[in-house]
Design a protein around this motif. Structure first.
Motif, mmCIF file in Angstrom:
data_model
loop_
_atom_site.group_PDB
_atom_site.id
_atom_site.type_symbol
_atom_site.label_atom_id
_atom_site.label_comp_id
_atom_site.label_asym_id
_atom_site.label_seq_id
_atom_site.Cartn_x
_atom_site.Cartn_y
_atom_site.Cartn_z
ATOM 1 N N LEU A 38 -22.921 8.213 6.608
ATOM 2 C CA LEU A 38 -21.917 8.289 7.675
ATOM 3 C C LEU A 38 -21.771 6.930 8.340
ATOM 4 O O LEU A 38 -22.756 6.363 8.806
ATOM 5 C CB LEU A 38 -22.356 9.315 8.719
ATOM 6 C CG LEU A 38 -22.760 10.706 8.201
ATOM 7 C CD1 LEU A 38 -23.421 11.500 9.304
ATOM 8 C CD2 LEU A 38 -21.570 11.428 7.612
ATOM 9 N N TRP A 39 -20.546 6.421 8.398
ATOM 10 C CA TRP A 39 -20.253 5.192 9.127
ATOM 11 C C TRP A 39 -19.510 5.577 10.402
ATOM 12 O O TRP A 39 -18.327 5.887 10.367
ATOM 13 C CB TRP A 39 -19.388 4.251 8.287
ATOM 14 C CG TRP A 39 -20.140 3.525 7.224
ATOM 15 C CD1 TRP A 39 -20.720 2.298 7.355
ATOM 16 C CD2 TRP A 39 -20.374 3.930 5.877
ATOM 17 N NE1 TRP A 39 -21.313 1.925 6.166
ATOM 18 C CE2 TRP A 39 -21.107 2.923 5.243
ATOM 19 C CE3 TRP A 39 -20.041 5.078 5.137
ATOM 20 C CZ2 TRP A 39 -21.509 2.991 3.909
ATOM 21 C CZ3 TRP A 39 -20.446 5.147 3.819
ATOM 22 C CH2 TRP A 39 -21.169 4.113 3.220
ATOM 23 N N PRO A 40 -20.222 5.595 11.551
ATOM 24 C CA PRO A 40 -19.575 5.968 12.818
ATOM 25 C C PRO A 40 -18.510 4.949 13.226
ATOM 26 O O PRO A 40 -18.559 3.782 12.832
ATOM 27 C CB PRO A 40 -20.725 5.958 13.828
ATOM 28 C CG PRO A 40 -21.966 6.032 13.018
ATOM 29 C CD PRO A 40 -21.643 5.348 11.723
ATOM 30 N N ARG A 41 -17.568 5.415 14.018
ATOM 31 C CA ARG A 41 -16.532 4.509 14.545
ATOM 32 C C ARG A 41 -17.135 3.478 15.483
ATOM 33 O O ARG A 41 -16.680 2.344 15.538
ATOM 34 C CB ARG A 41 -15.450 5.311 15.260
ATOM 35 C CG ARG A 41 -14.572 6.062 14.301
ATOM 36 C CD ARG A 41 -13.331 6.599 14.993
ATOM 37 N NE ARG A 41 -12.617 7.458 14.071
ATOM 38 C CZ ARG A 41 -12.217 8.678 14.347
ATOM 39 N NH1 ARG A 41 -12.436 9.183 15.546
ATOM 40 N NH2 ARG A 41 -11.580 9.390 13.449
ATOM 41 N N LEU A 83 -17.028 18.651 1.711
ATOM 42 C CA LEU A 83 -18.014 18.088 2.635
ATOM 43 C C LEU A 83 -17.447 16.857 3.334
ATOM 44 O O LEU A 83 -17.542 16.732 4.560
ATOM 45 C CB LEU A 83 -19.294 17.724 1.886
ATOM 46 C CG LEU A 83 -20.116 18.892 1.339
ATOM 47 C CD1 LEU A 83 -21.207 18.385 0.397
ATOM 48 C CD2 LEU A 83 -20.703 19.722 2.458
ATOM 49 N N CYS A 84 -16.827 15.969 2.560
ATOM 50 C CA CYS A 84 -16.223 14.768 3.153
ATOM 51 C C CYS A 84 -15.177 15.145 4.195
ATOM 52 O O CYS A 84 -15.167 14.615 5.309
ATOM 53 C CB CYS A 84 -15.570 13.899 2.069
ATOM 54 S SG CYS A 84 -16.718 13.038 0.985
ATOM 55 N N SER A 90 -14.845 16.582 11.861
ATOM 56 C CA SER A 90 -15.747 17.040 12.910
ATOM 57 C C SER A 90 -16.455 15.951 13.697
ATOM 58 O O SER A 90 -16.980 16.226 14.779
ATOM 59 C CB SER A 90 -16.810 17.967 12.306
ATOM 60 O OG SER A 90 -16.188 19.071 11.688
ATOM 61 N N PHE A 91 -16.483 14.736 13.148
ATOM 62 C CA PHE A 91 -17.241 13.662 13.785
ATOM 63 C C PHE A 91 -16.413 12.383 13.840
ATOM 64 O O PHE A 91 -15.548 12.169 12.991
ATOM 65 C CB PHE A 91 -18.550 13.405 13.019
ATOM 66 C CG PHE A 91 -19.465 14.588 13.002
ATOM 67 C CD1 PHE A 91 -20.285 14.862 14.084
ATOM 68 C CD2 PHE A 91 -19.487 15.447 11.911
ATOM 69 C CE1 PHE A 91 -21.119 15.966 14.080
ATOM 70 C CE2 PHE A 91 -20.318 16.559 11.896
ATOM 71 C CZ PHE A 91 -21.133 16.814 12.984
ATOM 72 N N PRO A 92 -16.704 11.515 14.806
ATOM 73 C CA PRO A 92 -15.964 10.239 14.911
ATOM 74 C C PRO A 92 -16.472 9.226 13.876
ATOM 75 O O PRO A 92 -17.339 8.404 14.162
ATOM 76 C CB PRO A 92 -16.247 9.790 16.348
ATOM 77 C CG PRO A 92 -17.595 10.381 16.660
ATOM 78 C CD PRO A 92 -17.650 11.689 15.909
ATOM 79 N N LEU A 93 -15.941 9.346 12.663
ATOM 80 C CA LEU A 93 -16.406 8.531 11.542
ATOM 81 C C LEU A 93 -15.309 7.630 11.003
ATOM 82 O O LEU A 93 -14.158 8.041 10.906
ATOM 83 C CB LEU A 93 -16.891 9.431 10.401
ATOM 84 C CG LEU A 93 -18.061 10.356 10.717
ATOM 85 C CD1 LEU A 93 -18.280 11.350 9.583
ATOM 86 C CD2 LEU A 93 -19.317 9.533 10.970
ATOM 87 N N LYS A 94 -15.711 6.415 10.632
ATOM 88 C CA LYS A 94 -14.809 5.518 9.904
ATOM 89 C C LYS A 94 -14.737 5.952 8.450
ATOM 90 O O LYS A 94 -13.669 6.009 7.850
ATOM 91 C CB LYS A 94 -15.323 4.077 9.936
ATOM 92 C CG LYS A 94 -15.274 3.398 11.258
ATOM 93 C CD LYS A 94 -15.828 1.988 11.115
ATOM 94 C CE LYS A 94 -15.934 1.309 12.454
ATOM 95 N NZ LYS A 94 -16.493 -0.045 12.327
ATOM 96 N N THR A 95 -15.925 6.228 7.895
ATOM 97 C CA THR A 95 -16.048 6.506 6.470
ATOM 98 C C THR A 95 -17.209 7.450 6.249
ATOM 99 O O THR A 95 -18.178 7.462 7.009
ATOM 100 C CB THR A 95 -16.295 5.186 5.692
ATOM 101 O OG1 THR A 95 -15.215 4.298 5.943
ATOM 102 C CG2 THR A 95 -16.418 5.414 4.191
ATOM 103 N N HIS A 118 -12.248 7.945 3.802
ATOM 104 C CA HIS A 118 -12.084 7.186 5.033
ATOM 105 C C HIS A 118 -11.337 8.016 6.065
ATOM 106 O O HIS A 118 -10.403 8.744 5.720
ATOM 107 C CB HIS A 118 -11.311 5.893 4.764
ATOM 108 C CG HIS A 118 -11.903 5.096 3.638
ATOM 109 N ND1 HIS A 118 -13.081 4.394 3.761
ATOM 110 C CD2 HIS A 118 -11.507 4.929 2.362
ATOM 111 C CE1 HIS A 118 -13.368 3.825 2.614
ATOM 112 N NE2 HIS A 118 -12.439 4.136 1.741
ATOM 113 N N GLY A 119 -11.766 7.880 7.317
ATOM 114 C CA GLY A 119 -11.063 8.520 8.414
ATOM 115 C C GLY A 119 -9.786 7.766 8.715
ATOM 116 O O GLY A 119 -9.546 6.680 8.189
ATOM 117 N N SER A 120 -8.963 8.321 9.555
ATOM 118 C CA SER A 120 -7.710 7.649 9.910
ATOM 119 C C SER A 120 -8.009 6.305 10.561
ATOM 120 O O SER A 120 -8.940 6.167 11.345
ATOM 121 C CB SER A 120 -6.883 8.523 10.849
ATOM 122 O OG SER A 120 -7.616 8.816 12.011
ATOM 123 N N GLY A 121 -7.242 5.322 10.164
ATOM 124 C CA GLY A 121 -7.428 3.979 10.705
ATOM 125 C C GLY A 121 -8.594 3.221 10.103
ATOM 126 O O GLY A 121 -9.037 2.229 10.649
#
Length: 129
Positions: A38-41, A83-84, A90-95, A118-121
């Motif tokens: 998990l890569w958090p924002r 899962l991705c 559900s979580f503030p993730l970049k990737t 990847h999450g948005s942005g």
């Protein structure tokens, strides 16, 4: 660019799922394992020891277990994608990167698939290691 150091990894997370192409293989839940990265924002520095400022990996593990157990999957690729998707929603993730492992073939420890989403942005992919 995404820094490899700024991530959280769940190693060999045990999951129980009904996964397999033949109906007989899906009839009985089986144990799979996953490495979840998990890569958090937010950077993982200056968190002031505050759980609300990072990703709760216990909650992420519970979400992954619930996702795995809630249906049947012919392909582990489909489960890894679910899962991705659930983690990103559900979580503030970049990737997020999921490696899902299944012990099924004779004379092999496991078969695995790895998906990175990847999450948005977040158009930049993490650096592989």
């Amino acid at each position: 660019m995404l820094k490899e150091a700024d991530h959280i990894t769940l190693h060999d997370l045990g999951l129980v799922a009904r996964a397999g192409v033949p109906d007989m293989e899906r009839a009985i839940p089986q144990r799979l394992s996953a490495d979840i990265r998990l890569w958090p924002r937010q950077p993982l520095s200056d968190l002031d020891d505050d759980l609300s400022r990072t990703v709760d990996y216990g909650a992420a593990a519970r979400l992954c277990r619930a996702t795995a157990s809630r249906g049947e999957y012919r392909l582990i690729e489909t489960l890894a994608d679910s899962l991705c998707s659930d983690l990103l929603q559900s979580f503030p993730l970049k990737t997020v990167r999921v490696t899902l492992k299944k012990s099924i073939l004779p004379d092999t420890d496991a078969v695995s698939v790895t998906l990175t989403r990847h999450g948005s942005g977040s158009p930049v992919a993490p650096t592989p290691h």
